[in-house]
Scaffold this motif. Structure first.
Motif, PDB file in Angstrom:
ATOM      1  N   GLY A 100       1.125  -1.257   0.103  1.00 43.56           N
ATOM      2  CA  GLY A 100       0.310   0.141  -0.294  1.00 43.56           C
ATOM      3  C   GLY A 100       0.824   1.290   0.027  1.00 43.56           C
ATOM      4  N   GLY A 101       0.124   2.154  -0.247  1.00 40.00           N
ATOM      5  CA  GLY A 101       0.122   3.574  -0.254  1.00 40.00           C
ATOM      6  C   GLY A 101       0.306   4.765  -0.928  1.00 40.00           C
ATOM      7  N   LEU A 102       0.729   6.190  -1.012  1.00 35.35           N
ATOM      8  CA  LEU A 102       0.280   7.291  -1.517  1.00 35.35           C
ATOM      9  C   LEU A 102       0.371   7.406  -3.386  1.00 35.35           C
ATOM     10  N   VAL A 103      -0.751   7.870  -3.905  1.00 32.99           N
ATOM     11  CA  VAL A 103      -0.190   7.732  -5.112  1.00 32.99           C
ATOM     12  C   VAL A 103      -0.617   8.355  -5.545  1.00 32.99           C
ATOM     13  N   GLN A 104      -0.547   9.029  -6.923  1.00 31.42           N
ATOM     14  CA  GLN A 104      -1.375   9.988  -7.730  1.00 31.42           C
ATOM     15  C   GLN A 104      -2.060   9.391  -8.746  1.00 31.42           C
ATOM     16  N   ALA A 105      -3.096  10.260  -8.774  1.00 25.69           N
ATOM     17  CA  ALA A 105      -3.958   9.480  -9.810  1.00 25.69           C
ATOM     18  C   ALA A 105      -3.982   9.565 -10.901  1.00 25.69           C
ATOM     19  N   GLY A 106      -3.941   8.000 -11.648  1.00 26.78           N
ATOM     20  CA  GLY A 106      -4.011   7.600 -12.890  1.00 26.78           C
ATOM     21  C   GLY A 106      -2.544   6.470 -12.644  1.00 26.78           C
ATOM     22  N   GLY A 107      -1.782   6.570 -11.315  1.00 23.59           N
ATOM     23  CA  GLY A 107      -0.998   6.163 -11.159  1.00 23.59           C
ATOM     24  C   GLY A 107      -1.403   4.216 -10.664  1.00 23.59           C
ATOM     25  N   SER A 108      -0.248   3.117 -10.045  1.00 28.80           N
ATOM     26  CA  SER A 108      -0.749   2.029  -9.859  1.00 28.80           C
ATOM     27  C   SER A 108       0.397   1.661  -8.633  1.00 28.80           C
ATOM     28  N   LEU A 109      -0.422   0.883  -8.886  1.00 28.79           N
ATOM     29  CA  LEU A 109       0.030   0.042  -6.791  1.00 28.79           C
ATOM     30  C   LEU A 109      -0.175  -1.706  -6.846  1.00 28.79           C
ATOM     31  N   LEU A 111      -2.851  -7.947  -6.380  1.00 26.09           N
ATOM     32  CA  LEU A 111      -3.331  -7.116  -6.793  1.00 26.09           C
ATOM     33  C   LEU A 111      -2.843  -6.266  -7.329  1.00 26.09           C
ATOM     34  N   GLN A 112      -3.129  -6.389  -8.754  1.00 27.99           N
ATOM     35  CA  GLN A 112      -2.139  -4.814  -9.406  1.00 27.99           C
ATOM     36  C   GLN A 112      -3.340  -4.006  -9.735  1.00 27.99           C
ATOM     37  N   MET A 113      -3.000  -2.641  -9.832  1.00 28.55           N
ATOM     38  CA  MET A 113      -3.938  -1.537  -9.546  1.00 28.55           C
ATOM     39  C   MET A 113      -3.311  -0.969 -10.364  1.00 28.55           C
ATOM     40  N   ASN A 114      -4.010  -0.264 -11.507  1.00 31.38           N
ATOM     41  CA  ASN A 114      -3.646   0.728 -12.518  1.00 31.38           C
ATOM     42  C   ASN A 114      -4.676   1.175 -12.549  1.00 31.38           C
ATOM     43  N   VAL A 115      -4.201   2.774 -13.256  1.00 31.42           N
ATOM     44  CA  VAL A 115      -5.350   3.737 -13.414  1.00 31.42           C
ATOM     45  C   VAL A 115      -5.844   4.172 -12.343  1.00 31.42           C
ATOM     46  N   LEU A 116      -4.752   4.704 -10.761  1.00 29.96           N
ATOM     47  CA  LEU A 116      -6.064   4.692  -9.970  1.00 29.96           C
ATOM     48  C   LEU A 116      -6.539   6.852 -10.094  1.00 29.96           C
ATOM     49  N   LYS A 117      -7.832   5.695  -9.003  1.00 32.42           N
ATOM     50  CA  LYS A 117      -8.580   7.109  -8.806  1.00 32.42           C
ATOM     51  C   LYS A 117      -8.961   7.409  -7.834  1.00 32.42           C
ATOM     52  N   PRO A 118      -9.380   8.287  -7.006  1.00 28.51           N
ATOM     53  CA  PRO A 118      -9.031   9.186  -5.206  1.00 28.51           C
ATOM     54  C   PRO A 118      -9.870   7.917  -5.261  1.00 28.51           C
ATOM     55  N   GLU A 119     -11.599   7.651  -5.449  1.00 27.29           N
ATOM     56  CA  GLU A 119     -12.216   7.139  -5.103  1.00 27.29           C
ATOM     57  C   GLU A 119     -12.211   5.386  -4.763  1.00 27.29           C
ATOM     58  N   ASP A 120     -10.762   4.899  -5.312  1.00 24.69           N
ATOM     59  CA  ASP A 120     -10.021   4.019  -4.347  1.00 24.69           C
ATOM     60  C   ASP A 120      -9.439   3.913  -3.523  1.00 24.69           C
ATOM     61  N   GLN A 179      -4.649  -7.604   8.010  1.00 20.56           N
ATOM     62  CA  GLN A 179      -4.454  -6.435   9.034  1.00 20.56           C
ATOM     63  C   GLN A 179      -5.185  -5.232   8.230  1.00 20.56           C
ATOM     64  N   GLY A 180      -4.951  -5.505   6.635  1.00 22.13           N
ATOM     65  CA  GLY A 180      -5.003  -3.980   5.871  1.00 22.13           C
ATOM     66  C   GLY A 180      -4.004  -3.601   5.718  1.00 22.13           C
ATOM     67  N   THR A 181      -4.013  -2.878   4.627  1.00 18.06           N
ATOM     68  CA  THR A 181      -3.543  -1.974   4.000  1.00 18.06           C
ATOM     69  C   THR A 181      -3.786  -0.872   3.083  1.00 18.06           C
ATOM     70  N   GLN A 182      -3.664   0.105   3.736  1.00 15.52           N
ATOM     71  CA  GLN A 182      -3.886   1.856   3.263  1.00 15.52           C
ATOM     72  C   GLN A 182      -2.940   1.802   2.090  1.00 15.52           C
ATOM     73  N   VAL A 183      -4.231   2.598   0.933  1.00 16.11           N
ATOM     74  CA  VAL A 183      -4.038   2.567  -0.469  1.00 16.11           C
ATOM     75  C   VAL A 183      -4.560   4.255  -0.300  1.00 16.11           C
ATOM     76  N   THR A 184      -3.827   5.377  -0.631  1.00 13.10           N
ATOM     77  CA  THR A 184      -4.464   6.513  -0.299  1.00 13.10           C
ATOM     78  C   THR A 184      -4.121   7.468  -2.386  1.00 13.10           C
ATOM     79  N   VAL A 185      -5.294   7.244  -2.825  1.00 18.66           N
ATOM     80  CA  VAL A 185      -5.114   8.282  -3.869  1.00 18.66           C
ATOM     81  C   VAL A 185      -5.197   9.613  -4.193  1.00 18.66           C
ATOM     82  N   SER A 186      -4.449  10.699  -4.733  1.00 21.32           N
ATOM     83  CA  SER A 186      -4.196  12.186  -4.475  1.00 21.32           C
ATOM     84  C   SER A 186      -5.105  12.436  -6.509  1.00 21.32           C
ATOM     85  N   SER A 187      -5.419  13.662  -5.968  1.00 18.58           N
ATOM     86  CA  SER A 187      -6.560  13.922  -7.196  1.00 18.58           C
ATOM     87  C   SER A 187      -5.651  14.939  -8.026  1.00 18.58           C
TER      88      SER A 187
END
Length: 122
Positions: free
Chosen positions: A9-18, A80-89, A114-122
């Motif tokens: 998990g982590g912080l990524v800009q919109a459109g990015g991948s994790l 879980l490969q997450m591409n084109v991430l959106k703030p609503e993710d 336990q969970g991992t935080q994913v934050t997508v900034s706009s």
């Protein structure tokens, strides 16, 4: 006892991948399905994607075409490969495993990480 250990998990800009990973540790004989759920603040936990040991996948509509779930059965690990991430993710992503048979012959219906935080900034 089986433990699910999540990472990625982590912080990524919109459109990015994790890429999230979840490894099940313990004396495991087999796991029927592994998958990911997420929970945003103030909202209920919701299914993101699941994958059975036989290769059957299930995705929520809003992530189809952007997220891909995969699994290494030999390592009892799901990705879980997450591409084109959106703030609503943005959410805490939880790993889930079900239908676990232990080497001892014991059985568990379902367990959670336990969970991992994913934050997508706009």
């Amino acid at each position: 006892q089986v433990q699910l250990v999540e990472s990625g998990g982590g912080l990524v800009q919109a459109g990015g991948s994790l890429r999230l990973s979840c490894a099940a540790s313990g004396s495991i004989s087999s796991i029927y399905y592994m998958g990911w759920y997420r929970q945003a603040p103030g909202k209920q936990r919701e299914l993101v994607a699941t994958l059975t040991s036989g290769g059957v996948t299930n995705y929520r509509d809003s992530v189809k075409g952007r997220f891909t779930i995969s699994r290494d059965n030999a390592k009892n690990t799901v990705y879980l490969q997450m591409n084109v991430l959106k703030p609503e993710d943005t959410a805490v992503y939880y790993c889930n495993a079900g239908g676990i048979t232990y080497s001892s012959g014991a059985y568990s219906n379902t367990i959670w990480g336990q969970g991992t935080q994913v934050t997508v900034s706009s």
